[in-house]
Write a protein that holds these residues in place. Structure first.
Motif, PDB file in Angstrom:
ATOM      1  N   LYS A 114       7.478  -6.772  -7.539  1.00 55.12           N
ATOM      2  CA  LYS A 114       7.294  -5.501  -6.850  1.00 55.12           C
ATOM      3  C   LYS A 114       5.858  -5.390  -6.349  1.00 55.12           C
ATOM      4  O   LYS A 114       4.921  -5.824  -7.017  1.00 55.12           O
ATOM      5  N   TYR A 115       5.730  -4.805  -5.172  1.00 64.47           N
ATOM      6  CA  TYR A 115       4.427  -4.401  -4.653  1.00 64.47           C
ATOM      7  C   TYR A 115       4.350  -2.876  -4.730  1.00 64.47           C
ATOM      8  O   TYR A 115       5.271  -2.181  -4.290  1.00 64.47           O
ATOM      9  N   ARG A 116       3.262  -2.360  -5.285  1.00 59.54           N
ATOM     10  CA  ARG A 116       3.061  -0.914  -5.315  1.00 59.54           C
ATOM     11  C   ARG A 116       2.559  -0.455  -3.951  1.00 59.54           C
ATOM     12  O   ARG A 116       1.627  -1.039  -3.395  1.00 59.54           O
ATOM     13  N   LEU A 117       3.185   0.586  -3.410  1.00 55.05           N
ATOM     14  CA  LEU A 117       2.822   1.083  -2.090  1.00 55.05           C
ATOM     15  C   LEU A 117       2.594   2.588  -2.122  1.00 55.05           C
ATOM     16  O   LEU A 117       3.241   3.308  -2.885  1.00 55.05           O
ATOM     17  N   ASP A 118       1.677   3.040  -1.293  1.00 55.89           N
ATOM     18  CA  ASP A 118       1.424   4.457  -1.102  1.00 55.89           C
ATOM     19  C   ASP A 118       2.206   4.903   0.130  1.00 55.89           C
ATOM     20  O   ASP A 118       1.856   4.559   1.260  1.00 55.89           O
ATOM     21  N   ARG A 119       3.266   5.645  -0.090  1.00 55.90           N
ATOM     22  CA  ARG A 119       4.158   6.035   1.003  1.00 55.90           C
ATOM     23  C   ARG A 119       3.594   7.163   1.870  1.00 55.90           C
ATOM     24  O   ARG A 119       4.187   7.506   2.891  1.00 55.90           O
ATOM     25  N   SER A 120       2.478   7.750   1.478  1.00 58.93           N
ATOM     26  CA  SER A 120       1.965   8.911   2.214  1.00 58.93           C
ATOM     27  C   SER A 120       1.350   8.523   3.554  1.00 58.93           C
ATOM     28  O   SER A 120       1.168   9.379   4.417  1.00 58.93           O
ATOM     29  N   ARG A 121       0.988   7.241   3.736  1.00 60.42           N
ATOM     30  CA  ARG A 121       0.309   6.841   4.970  1.00 60.42           C
ATOM     31  C   ARG A 121       0.886   5.528   5.496  1.00 60.42           C
ATOM     32  O   ARG A 121       0.156   4.603   5.824  1.00 60.42           O
ATOM     33  N   VAL A 122       2.177   5.447   5.592  1.00 63.89           N
ATOM     34  CA  VAL A 122       2.818   4.201   6.016  1.00 63.89           C
ATOM     35  C   VAL A 122       2.569   3.969   7.505  1.00 63.89           C
ATOM     36  O   VAL A 122       2.848   4.829   8.335  1.00 63.89           O
ATOM     37  N   HIS A 123       2.043   2.808   7.826  1.00 67.65           N
ATOM     38  CA  HIS A 123       1.863   2.426   9.222  1.00 67.65           C
ATOM     39  C   HIS A 123       3.238   2.243   9.853  1.00 67.65           C
ATOM     40  O   HIS A 123       4.172   1.756   9.195  1.00 67.65           O
ATOM     41  N   TYR A 179      -3.373   7.250  19.037  1.00 67.50           N
ATOM     42  CA  TYR A 179      -3.230   6.229  17.983  1.00 67.50           C
ATOM     43  C   TYR A 179      -4.562   5.998  17.289  1.00 67.50           C
ATOM     44  O   TYR A 179      -4.613   5.864  16.056  1.00 67.50           O
ATOM     45  N   LEU A 180      -5.655   5.958  18.056  1.00 64.20           N
ATOM     46  CA  LEU A 180      -6.974   5.751  17.462  1.00 64.20           C
ATOM     47  C   LEU A 180      -7.305   6.856  16.470  1.00 64.20           C
ATOM     48  O   LEU A 180      -7.794   6.582  15.365  1.00 64.20           O
ATOM     49  N   THR A 181      -7.043   8.101  16.835  1.00 64.32           N
ATOM     50  CA  THR A 181      -7.311   9.211  15.913  1.00 64.32           C
ATOM     51  C   THR A 181      -6.503   9.067  14.635  1.00 64.32           C
ATOM     52  O   THR A 181      -7.029   9.225  13.526  1.00 64.32           O
ATOM     53  N   TRP A 182      -5.226   8.760  14.791  1.00 58.38           N
ATOM     54  CA  TRP A 182      -4.375   8.591  13.604  1.00 58.38           C
ATOM     55  C   TRP A 182      -4.886   7.451  12.735  1.00 58.38           C
ATOM     56  O   TRP A 182      -4.956   7.578  11.512  1.00 58.38           O
ATOM     57  N   TRP A 183      -5.255   6.324  13.357  1.00 56.15           N
ATOM     58  CA  TRP A 183      -5.702   5.189  12.570  1.00 56.15           C
ATOM     59  C   TRP A 183      -7.046   5.474  11.892  1.00 56.15           C
ATOM     60  O   TRP A 183      -7.254   5.083  10.746  1.00 56.15           O
ATOM     61  N   ARG A 184      -7.962   6.152  12.560  1.00 60.83           N
ATOM     62  CA  ARG A 184      -9.241   6.490  11.938  1.00 60.83           C
ATOM     63  C   ARG A 184      -9.032   7.310  10.667  1.00 60.83           C
ATOM     64  O   ARG A 184      -9.665   7.056   9.639  1.00 60.83           O
ATOM     65  N   LEU A 185      -8.138   8.264  10.727  1.00 61.13           N
ATOM     66  CA  LEU A 185      -7.898   9.110   9.550  1.00 61.13           C
ATOM     67  C   LEU A 185      -7.153   8.348   8.460  1.00 61.13           C
ATOM     68  O   LEU A 185      -7.415   8.540   7.266  1.00 61.13           O
ATOM     69  N   THR A 186      -6.231   7.479   8.851  1.00 59.69           N
ATOM     70  CA  THR A 186      -5.535   6.646   7.874  1.00 59.69           C
ATOM     71  C   THR A 186      -6.515   5.692   7.192  1.00 59.69           C
ATOM     72  O   THR A 186      -6.472   5.483   5.974  1.00 59.69           O
TER      73      THR A 186
END
Length: 308
Positions: free
Chosen positions: A118-127, A250-257
């Motif tokens: 298993k890989y642990r993943l944070d689902r709150s910021r899925v690309h 997309y840039l704004t979203w990625w910067r915050l992610t």
């Protein structure tokens, strides 16, 4: 970093866990839904993967399967109907305490050796690249296909067999590499994934590489179009069609992610993070972050579980 690496890094938490099992005869084991991604590598023999939703999949020696959304499933010596699958032994009971040996149940069929993890993943910021992966990514062992993935499986098998000095570091690193190769292999074969198309499109891929290589740069549509070697309207049209949002959105979203990832994985100050992701001040980052995530950066960091 490239887009695929960034997409994985944004969601991956800690180190992967894994168990090794060797079993023969009639057997059936259930793995419940998981807040992460499951994977299996068939080191020897063959078995069936029966997902809770979807069609059973026959796995042969050298096959790899990724369940990127953590869907529940059953592993068994033969395909099962729903009633039989419900009676499967829970994985935690089936695997030995040392995490390396499953029980044997008769000798009616050939033995199977599996690496399950298993890989642990944070689902709150899925690309979105990760989000579009199918429930089951089956990568059969075919001659000449995915040589990097085949090499990683070979290295994993060697580390498991020999328990060489340093295997405690080598194994988790190889499992991280396995995740990259599984996703890369799926993208190479996929004809339906939007992100496979985006990264295969010369213009869109060039723009994405530029944004991910330096998200803090003072990007504009004009500057990004010049980087991609096309006009601004051409970039806007192709990027939006492939990615699902305009370049600057997309840039704004990625910067915050990316900022959220840095809050999770580093002890950097908010001012340092703001500089790394392209915001002029901690206040500007905090305002944008709160609008995107519904909480301030400080509260976001404070709410992270211990040992995340």
């Amino acid at each position: 970093m490239d887009v695929v690496s960034d997409a994985i890094s944004a969601v991956r938490l800690g180190r992967p866990s894994f168990s090794r099992a060797r079993v023969g005869g009639q057997w059936c084991v259930r793995l419940p839904p998981y807040e992460g991604a499951g994977f299996h590598v068939v080191l020897e023999g063959s078995c069936w993967l029966v997902p809770d939703v979807g069609t059973p999949v026959l796995l042969g020696t050298g096959d790899t399967v990724l369940l990127p959304h953590g869907n529940g499933h059953v592993l068994a010596d033969s395909p099962l109907d729903a009633a039989a699958a419900e009676k499967a032994t829970p994985f935690e009971q089936w695997i030995g305490r040392d995490g390396e040996a499953g029980p044997r149940a008769g000798t009616g069929s050939g033995e199977v050796e599996l690496l399950c993890g298993k890989y642990r993943l944070d689902r709150s910021r899925v690309h979105p690249l990760m989000a579009e992966l199918p429930r089951v990514v089956h990568l059969p062992n075919r001659a000449g296909s995915h040589p990097e993935l085949r090499a990683a499986i070979g290295l994993l098998g060697g580390e498991l067999d020999d328990r060489r000095p340093g295997s405690g570091t080598a194994l988790p690193s190889l499992l991280d590499l396995l995740l990259v190769y599984m996703i890369r292999s799926w993208m190479a074969e996929s004809t339906a994934g939007a992100w496979s198309g985006a990264l295969g499109d010369e213009v869109t891929a060039a723009a994405l590489r530029a944004l991910h290589a330096d998200p803090a740069a003072p990007w504009t549509n004009e500057r990004l179009a010049a980087e991609a070697g096309v006009s601004r309207p051409t970039l806007a049209r192709r990027f939006t069609a492939m990615v699902g949002r305009p370049p600057m959105a997309y840039l704004t979203w990625w910067r915050l992610t990316f900022a959220a990832t840095l809050l999770r994985d580093t002890q950097d100050t908010l001012a340092a993070i703001a500089r790394r992701v392209g915001y002029g001040s901690p206040y500007a980052l905090s305002h944008a972050f709160s609008r995107e995530f519904g909480t301030t950066p400080g509260r976001y960091r404070a709410q992270l579980p211990a040992g995340h």
